[in-house]
Structures are given as C-alpha cells and as structure tokens.
Design an enzyme around this catalytic site. Structure first.
Site, PDB file in Angstrom:
ATOM      1  N   GLU A 125       0.828  -1.213   0.000  1.00  0.00           N
ATOM      2  CA  GLU A 125       0.000   0.000   0.000  1.00  0.00           C
ATOM      3  C   GLU A 125       0.860   1.260   0.000  1.00  0.00           C
ATOM      4  O   GLU A 125       0.537   2.239  -0.674  1.00  0.00           O
ATOM      5  CB  GLU A 125      -0.946  -0.005   1.207  1.00  0.00           C
ATOM      6  N   ASP A 272      -4.540  -9.620  -8.550  1.00  0.00           N
ATOM      7  CA  ASP A 272      -4.935  -8.664  -9.589  1.00  0.00           C
ATOM      8  C   ASP A 272      -3.799  -7.849 -10.211  1.00  0.00           C
ATOM      9  O   ASP A 272      -3.490  -7.951 -11.398  1.00  0.00           O
ATOM     10  CB  ASP A 272      -6.035  -7.742  -9.062  1.00  0.00           C
ATOM     11  N   GLU A 366     -18.700  -5.844  -2.450  1.00  0.00           N
ATOM     12  CA  GLU A 366     -17.318  -6.288  -2.320  1.00  0.00           C
ATOM     13  C   GLU A 366     -17.149  -7.700  -2.873  1.00  0.00           C
ATOM     14  O   GLU A 366     -16.089  -8.037  -3.406  1.00  0.00           O
ATOM     15  CB  GLU A 366     -16.882  -6.226  -0.846  1.00  0.00           C
ATOM     16  N   GLU A 384     -12.389   0.540  -9.615  1.00  0.00           N
ATOM     17  CA  GLU A 384     -12.008  -0.358 -10.712  1.00  0.00           C
ATOM     18  C   GLU A 384     -13.054  -0.411 -11.830  1.00  0.00           C
ATOM     19  O   GLU A 384     -12.703  -0.511 -13.009  1.00  0.00           O
ATOM     20  CB  GLU A 384     -11.743  -1.767 -10.171  1.00  0.00           C
TER      21      GLU A 384
END
Length: 843
Positions: A125, A272, A366, A384
């Site tokens: 992150e 991802d 989610e 996204e």
C-alpha cells in the site's frame, strides 16, 4: 395488465434510445462540471476536517490518525502518519486542471510531511499510494516547471522524498528469496528489535508483484539501480514458482521457502495487480520479457479462469476445478487490462456483467455470487469499474460507456455523499454508511471519471504520454527511451513456446478491432443485457441451455455424462455451422447441455439462533435473536447448545493479535463486526482458546426486527479447522448483552437454535404449596427478625411475589439441570438481586 405491458415496452424502448444516443458536448460538460464539484466536496472536506491526518472520517467530520482511533487490524497498515490522502491526490489535481491547488498541495507536502515515523506499514500500500503519489506528482511538477508557467521554485523536492521513502521500504526485501516482507517499520525497518515486524512468513502475489512500476521509475529518475533490481527479482521468483502445467500463480506465497500457501488462482484480490504490472512494465520500460510473461499468463487466464462473462477462481494445480462460487469486486479492473491487450470481446462481456450487477445493487458489492446475489455487501467506493469503463470508451468511442459513467456519478451523489465528503457503504442492501473515505477514492475515481467526460484538448497534459499505475498515478512512457535501464537490471527469461496472435507484440489497432462495424460493442453487450433479471420481468423456464466446457479433447467425459442420463449435443452442431457465431477455443471441447433446472430460491433459509442469558439475575428470561454462520460448529446438531461465560475480545474487533488470550481461554468471546472478515476473527479467537464467538454488529441501531437475519460467510480460505460455534447479534441486541456484562461481571449464556431455547414451548406449571397461617400478637413482628411474606388480598386472589419467584426459579434450574448437570444455578442464588423488579407485573 395491458397498461403494465405497454409501460414496460415503453421503458425498454427508452433504454434502447438512450443506449444508441450519442452524448452532446454540452451534456458532457455538465457532467464534467458535476465531477469537479464532487471532487471539491471530497478534497475540500479532507483538507478542512482531516489534514494532516492520513484519511478523512466523513461521518465524524475529523481525521483518522493511527493510534487515536479503534484499531482496524490490517486495514490500518495503509496509514503511516504521512498525510496519505494528500499525497495520493496530488496528480489528480493536475488532471482536473486545478494547478493552483496542486502547487499549494506540493508546498504542504514538502513542508509538513515526515516519513521518519515509528509506524509499521504495508509495503504494498505504501508503494502504490505514497511512493507512486510522490513520483506522479514529481513528474507533473517537473513538467509545469519546464513549461515556465508555474512551479518555478520547485527543485525536485518530491523526487528526494520518493527516494527517501524507497530506502525505507528496501529493508522489506532482505529475504533469502527476494520476495518482500508484507510490512516494514518506516523508521526501524524489519527484524530490528524496535521494528515490531519481521515475524511474517507470507505475502500475497499482488503484494510482491506490484512494485516494478514505482521502483523502476524511481531508479531511472534517481539513477539508483537498487530499487528496480529488487522489484525485478521479486517478479522473477513469482514467475519461477508459477504452476508449470497451467501457467497460473496462487494467491499467497511463503517469502522464505517460496512455497504456495493459498493455491487458488484468479484475477481478483490477492493477484490482480501482478498481472496488471507485467503488461504495464512492458509499456513503461520496453522490456519484452514482461510482455512474454504476461501473454503466457493471459492465455492461461482465458483458458481456465475466464468463463464469459464470469471470471472465476480455480485451483492452480487443477485449473478445471472452480474453488468458489463468488467473485470479488477487485476483478473489475480486468476488462480495462484486456483493452490494453487488445482483447475487446471478453472485456465488453465482463464489463456488461458488472454493469448489470451495479444496476441491481446500486454499487458493486465487495463480493457477489455467480447468480449475482450479494456475498459481501460492503462497497468501499472502489474505482475499478470506473477504470474499465474509461478504457472501453477510449477503445470503442461508444457513447454507451458515457451513460455508464453518468450512472456512476449519479449513484455516488445519491447514495454515498454526506455533509463531510463521501462515505463508504457498509452494506449495499441497506444503504448504511461506514465512517471511511479511502485515499484511492480521490486518487482514482475522480481521475477516471473526469477523463471519461473530457476531450484531449481540455486536459493540461497529453494523457497518452503516460501509463497509469494501479493507483492511477501517472508515469511517463518516455522512461523507456530517455532513461535507459540501470546496469544489472536483467530480468531472467524463461523460454516457453506459445502460439501468438496479432496482438502478442503490437499495440491494438482500432481498424483491426472495428473493421467497418461501429455497432461491434453493442452486438456483444446485447446478449448480456438482462443477465441479472434487471430491466425485464422474470419468467422461469423449465429448460435451460448451459455451455459446459470440458478440458479434454477426447470423448470420455461426454460418454461418462451420457451414462448418467444427461443428453449432450456438440456446440458446433447446435450452431448449425454458423461460422459467424462459432466459439473456437483450442484445447476445450464445448457442448450444449439441455436439462431441467429447478428454480433456486432467491435467498437461503436462515435458521434463527439465540443467545440466552442463563446466569442470575437473568435465568433464561433474556433471549436475544442471533444469526448463524455457514462455517464453524453447526449448532443445529448440538442437542444442548453450547454454554459458557462471555468475555470481550481485546482488541474488540479481533482483527489484530489477541491481547487477553488468558481471559478468553474456555470462555465465549464477544467481538465487534467490521475491519476484517468473520473467519479471520474466528481463527484468532479460536487460537486464543475461546470456545465460541458472539459477533456484534457495529452499525448503530440495527436490530433483528427491522433487518433480515443472514448467515455469516467465510473469507475464501478453507474454514474446516474452525470448530467453535459462531453467532451474530445486531447492534440493539448486542447492546443488551454488553450492558449485562458491564453490570454483572460474570454472565453465562447458551448458544443454540431458537426453537431449542430453554423454556421454549413448555407450559407454565403453577406453583403449589401448603401454607399454615396464624395471627401474630400485636407488636410481635416489630423487631423485623425472621423471614416474612407479604399478602395482598384482592378480589382476584392472593399475590405471593416472593414465593412465585422462588418456584419459577426452581423450575428454570430444573430445566438447566436436565441439559447440563454442572449448571451454575440454585434456588437461593438470586434472592437478593432485584427480585421484585424482575417479576413485577407477573401473577
């Protein structure tokens, strides 16, 4: 009925008109101005109410400072006391042409932000949000400086900060494998006695494989090769550890021995951005090795994971086996990546499926099932889906995607906007908000939406000169030419034979993708228009056609199915030889399965459970309705339920290491919902020795009367090791339980199905007794000694409060004794505890 039919028909015609209708420049300008106003509301709220904190808490109208708010477990690892939201938003200010605000924000970053903080943060992150934010902002600041219009004072201060941060992240790569630790202390690194980190053994594939863009850009801008070298090494390990038979990778890997910990493979959470960065590393750095690896992975994805319009998770070693029946929202980025690859048909199909889900639930949950029902109801304002919408519009020019973007804008304003910004949605089914506005909302959502509705001439930069990182930060593609790779940055090549297509080593061509066919995208979308049933009346059909992919060129699976009484017809025969609709996939034998399918109930039946308070002074009279779990002990199979004393977990959310394991051992833990998955909490509490868990909803005011019960679900991992009972209380019922614990330090409860609660369905037995009476002499009872009974004579009869209570208590104790010989109950145990109040109004 005729009126209803006409109304539905007119609505469908209207929808078709809207889809085919192009959007005027005036309409786009109105929506773009609306996006700017929304951004000002969100960014202004952060700067006014939260800065210099890392994030805004939009419901509380204050900043979230780590250590000053309740611990949220791993979620808080994004916060490093470095004004996260400000840094993540810097280059968004430039894209939105807010150059004055950008210059002011850069000054604040240079002046106020400190990176030498004694705090443990997520390497992944911090890399994508903070390092990427600093680099993207430096590139923008340098561009404006070179133009000579503004930022003339700028002397690469952001680049120096980025280099400082890069060095603070490097200790995470000090492993024998080269895979980074998932966490690092910004001041003390890893394995330092003061670092409080370095004990981790696992990391996710995306965590290790999403460093190359930021680290390579940092190396090439600073001239220090060490960053790019470490990022390439981590990618080498992941490539080497792929499953050679399927060319897929797992979700979690051990950073020391390089063994896979979780072997499920998909394109969503945990993996991802690994795939994304292989493709984008080729675009940014011009290194063919990254493209070759991506193409090999992509072929495997399309062979095993992509089942249009679905993207399913499979077992990496046995990829014909799906490992779960739901998808997570992070996979919504994948259609955008497919656009970069030039594979538009599946991109359009999956995007349309996602759009239909948003129509049904307002936002992407989610996680949602393959039947498009909610699996996890949370929506964190993730960008996204907007990202893929932008890419598809860029590729097709189809105004349909402008209408999709318009719907995103409208829903954000209608359902997420609050006075102090925009709030995440706790559950798309209820619309309840959560007190969080993650930094990626400003970094990504507004950037993609603004670009969607902007002409190139309206932007302060040429957007085609940049590649987006996974956090939508802008890095110049010119780095591959103007900044050659540093010496020693060699990525290992693994020769693999692969059949190539026209896009394997070239940029997609619009002429090739759309050969004189402007309705290409619409033609693909139409077959998925009513995928979820939204927009048309649902008419169940007794016969359903299913495409059944068989990963076997032989006929054995077909013969096997026929032996089970299932009739099969090869797909090409069903198509009647229509080459325009043939779906040729090498290595897969597709058949058409025609069978009767019974309608699946829309919602699973939930068996109500209860938390029954059995210790004095409650004695079974306080019964709280609870929801069950799909994992852990099945209480419906336990004859007498599970009994124990309750103890609050510490931390209350149970998302971090348990601090009061000694207290919890042999007790039933009480934990607050939120911040991490139910299964994660359950594992921690079971390891601490708890014999059961009661979860309490963190949404204030929720109750079992107004909100339907639901079954708690796992987190995608195996939950077979969990063998303790788990129940869920809504907020109001939970408040009764916690208040009881505060007032009575020892509270025993029973966890069991509602139909088996003590006293349920049993008739009241009248208390029978023989009483001898005599009249006392005057003054005989004035000394107050000895037990007395007060008689109240009324027309209806005689009320004996104390005697009735004692008889009822004996009856209840007898019931508990039937179920549990060790029950802590006696006829005399509560004669001094609010006895009159407890039975007031009872005969």
């Amino acid at each position: 009925m005729l009126l209803k039919t006409l109304l539905i028909t007119s609505l469908l015609v209207c929808v078709k008109c809207q889809e085919s209708q192009s959007m005027t420049l005036e309409e786009k300008t109105v929506i773009r101005d609306q996006i700017i106003e929304m951004f000002d509301h969100a960014y202004g709220s952060y700067m006014k109410n939260a800065y210099p904190a890392d994030e805004l808490m939009p419901l509380s109208c204050r900043g979230r400072v780590r250590g000053q708010e309740p611990n949220r477990g791993d979620i808080d690892d994004s916060l490093g006391k470095f004004s996260l939201t400000l840094i993540d938003t810097l280059d968004t200010l430039v894209v939105l042409n807010k150059l004055d605000e950008f210059e002011d924000a850069v000054r604040k970053t240079v002046t106020d932000v400190r990176l030498d903080n004694d705090v443990v943060v997520s390497v992944f992150e911090t890399n994508i949000r903070v390092l990427g934010g600093l680099l993207g902002a430096h590139v923008m600041a340098d561009l404006l400086h070179q133009r000579g219009e503004r930022m003339q004072w700028y002397r690469d201060e952001l680049l120096h900060m980025a280099k400082d941060l890069g060095h603070r992240l490097l200790p995470a790569f000090n492993t024998t494998s080269g895979l980074p630790y998932p966490k690092v202390n910004l001041r003390y690194g890893v394995l330092n006695p003061l670092s409080r980190t370095g004990t981790e053994s696992d990391t996710c594939t995306a965590c290790a494989g999403t460093m190359i863009l930021e680290f390579a850009a940092l190396s090439r801008l600073s001239g220090e090769s060490v960053f790019e070298e470490h990022a390439r090494k981590a990618l080498d390990v992941l490539w080497q550890r792929r499953q050679k038979g399927s060319d897929l990778v797992g979700t979690v890997i051990n950073i020391h021995n390089e063994e896979w910990v979780r072997r499920e493979s998909g394109v969503g959470a945990g993996i991802d951005s690994y795939y994304e960065y292989l493709m984008k590393a080729y675009i940014l750095l011009g290194d063919n090795v990254f493209l070759e690896r991506f193409n090999i992975h992509y072929s495997a994805i399309m062979k095993y994971i992509s089942q249009p319009p679905l993207l399913l998770n499979v077992h990496m070693h046995n990829p014909t086996v799906s490992v779960r029946s739901w998808m997570d929202s992070l996979l919504a980025f994948f259609p955008g990546l497919q656009v970069l690859r030039g594979d538009l048909k599946p991109a359009i199909e999956t995007h349309e499926m996602l759009y239909q889900v948003t129509k049904q639930h307002k936002f992407l949950p989610e996680a949602f099932t393959t039947e498009f029902r909610v699996h996890w109801g949370q929506h964190l304002l993730r960008p996204e889906f907007a990202e893929s919408t932008y890419y598809l519009y860029k590729a097709t020019g189809d105004p349909y995607y402008l209408r999709v973007g318009q719907s995103i804008v409208e829903k954000l304003n209608a359902y997420a906007r609050v006075p102090c910004g925009f709030a995440a949605v706790q559950d798309v089914r209820t619309g309840m908000h959560e007190d969080r506005m993650d930094s990626f909302f400003l970094a990504e959502m507004f950037k993609y939406l603004y670009l969607l509705f902007s002409e190139k001439s309206q932007l302060p930069i040429d957007i085609d000169d940049y590649i987006f990182t996974t956090e939508a930060h802008l890095l110049p593609v010119s780095l591959s030419i103007t900044q050659p790779p540093c010496q020693g940055n060699i990525t290992e090549t693994v020769p693999v034979s692969q059949e190539e297509d026209m896009f394997t080593h070239s940029c997609p061509s619009m002429e090739t993708l759309f050969p004189n066919n402007p309705s290409f995208a619409k033609t693909i979308r139409d077959s998925y228009k009513y995928l979820t049933g939204v927009g048309r009346a649902f008419h169940p059909s007794p016969v359903r056609e299913i495409e059944l992919p068989l990963h076997d060129n032989g006929m054995e699976p077909v013969e096997f199915l026929k032996s089970m009484g299932i009739s099969l017809t090869p797909l090409n025969e069903v198509m009647g030889g229509d080459s325009g609709h043939r779906m040729d996939h090498k290595g897969i034998y597709r058949v058409k399965l025609v069978a009767e399918v019974s309608q699946v109930p829309e919602e699973e039946e939930v068996v109500p459970h209860v938390v029954q308070l059995i210790s004095p002074p409650f004695l079974g009279r306080t019964v709280l309705t609870a929801g069950p779990a799909k994992f852990g002990m099945d209480l419906t199979k336990q004859e007498h339920g599970v009994k124990g004393s309750i103890v609050k977990a510490s931390p209350y959310t149970a998302c971090g290491p348990v601090d009061n394991a000694a207290e919890l051992k042999g007790r039933i833990a009480v934990a607050l919902r939120g911040d991490c998955m139910f299964a994660v909490k359950a594992r921690r509490l079971q390891e601490a020795g708890a014999i059961g868990v009661i979860f309490i909803d963190h949404r204030e005011g929720s109750n079992s009367e107004d909100t339907p019960l639901f079954q708690m679900v796992g987190d995608g991992d195996s939950t077979e090791e969990l063998n303790l009972p788990l129940v869920f209380l809504f907020s109001q019922e939970g408040a009764v339980l916690t208040a009881a614990l505060e007032e009575n330090h020892n509270v025993d409860v029973l966890l069991l199905p509602k139909e088996r609660q003590l006293g349920h369905g049993k008739t009241e037995r009248p208390a029978g007794m023989n009483i001898k009476l005599r009249l006392a002499e005057e003054g005989e009872l004035e000394d107050g000694t000895g037990p007395t009974l007060e008689f109240v004579l009324e027309k209806e009869g005689v009320i004996l409060k104390e005697v009735v209570k004692e008889a009822q208590q004996k009856q209840f104790c007898a019931e508990i004794a039937e179920d549990d010989r060790t029950a802590p109950c006696s006829a005399d145990s509560s004669q001094n505890t609010n006895s009159n109040n407890a039975l007031e109004g009872q005969p």
